[in-house]
Scaffold this active site. Structure first.
Site, PDB file in Angstrom:
ATOM      1  N   GLY A   1       0.996  -1.478   0.253  1.00 48.40           N
ATOM      2  CA  GLY A   1       0.116  -0.139   0.111  1.00 48.40           C
ATOM      3  C   GLY A   1       1.130   0.836  -0.362  1.00 48.40           C
ATOM      4  O   GLY A   1       2.223   1.265   0.469  1.00 48.40           O
ATOM      5  N   TYR A   2       0.442   2.233  -0.509  1.00 47.08           N
ATOM      6  CA  TYR A   2       0.698   3.464  -1.071  1.00 47.08           C
ATOM      7  C   TYR A   2       0.290   4.806   0.390  1.00 47.08           C
ATOM      8  O   TYR A   2      -0.582   5.201   0.480  1.00 47.08           O
ATOM      9  CB  TYR A   2       0.863   4.242  -2.234  1.00 47.08           C
ATOM     10  CG  TYR A   2       1.656   3.161  -2.912  1.00 47.08           C
ATOM     11  CD1 TYR A   2       3.198   3.538  -2.428  1.00 47.08           C
ATOM     12  CD2 TYR A   2       0.837   2.153  -2.972  1.00 47.08           C
ATOM     13  CE1 TYR A   2       3.647   2.784  -4.308  1.00 47.08           C
ATOM     14  CE2 TYR A   2       2.040   0.919  -4.272  1.00 47.08           C
ATOM     15  CZ  TYR A   2       2.875   1.545  -4.270  1.00 47.08           C
ATOM     16  OH  TYR A   2       4.036   0.665  -5.713  1.00 47.08           O
TER      17      TYR A   2
END
Length: 159
Positions: free
Chosen positions: A29-30
């Site tokens: 995830g960013y």
């Protein structure tokens, strides 16, 4: 590693199981993105890390820091809307040193059906001389539409 030199290819489909071998499930995830800098959290069954990547194209700055599973899970909620789910397979490539592999990612979830191969190199000269095997598809190195960060937000650009 401080500088990552990598070429990325779209695969027409997953390679055969005998070529793939076992894989590692990855949740990625960013946390933040601005211009050509991205910060991600990656979680596998065995490891967790925060990675900062900066730049675009063949060579980029990459700093990867191991964190605890608890730290990774604490960051995970902050990646909503910017996540990918994939299984990574390390596949030996003919004609290259034994420690040289393609990292074949088979995506799940909203990216189901997407398969890519990434190959890292010791230098840009070695990267330039690399002749991809027949089972690789179109090269997308440096195309921002095919970066994992963009895929996590917008999905496949070709659908």
């Amino acid at each position: 590693m401080t500088i990552e030199i990598e070429r990325k290819f779209l695969l027409p489909g997953p390679p055969s199981d005998d070529r793939l071998g076992p894989g590692t499930h990855i949740r990625q995830g960013y946390l933040a993105e601005e211009d050509s800098v991205e910060v991600r959290v990656r979680i596998t069954d065995d490891t967790s890390s925060v990675t900062v990547k900066a730049g675009s194209g063949l060579s980029r700055t990459e700093v990867d820091v191991a964190i605890s599973a608890g730290q990774a899970e604490a960051l995970w909620p902050h990646t909503v809307g910017r996540r990918i789910d994939k299984t990574r397979h390390r596949v030996a490539l003919d004609g290259l040193p034994p420690d040289h592999v393609a990292e074949v990612d088979i995506y799940a979830g909203t990216l189901e059906g997407l398969c890519v191969a990434e190959v890292e190199f010791a230098s840009e000269a070695v990267a330039a001389s690399f002749d991809p095997p027949d089972w690789f598809g179109r090269e997308v190195t440096g195309d921002p539409a095919w970066s994992n960060a963009t895929l996590s937000r917008h999905g496949r650009p070709d659908t």
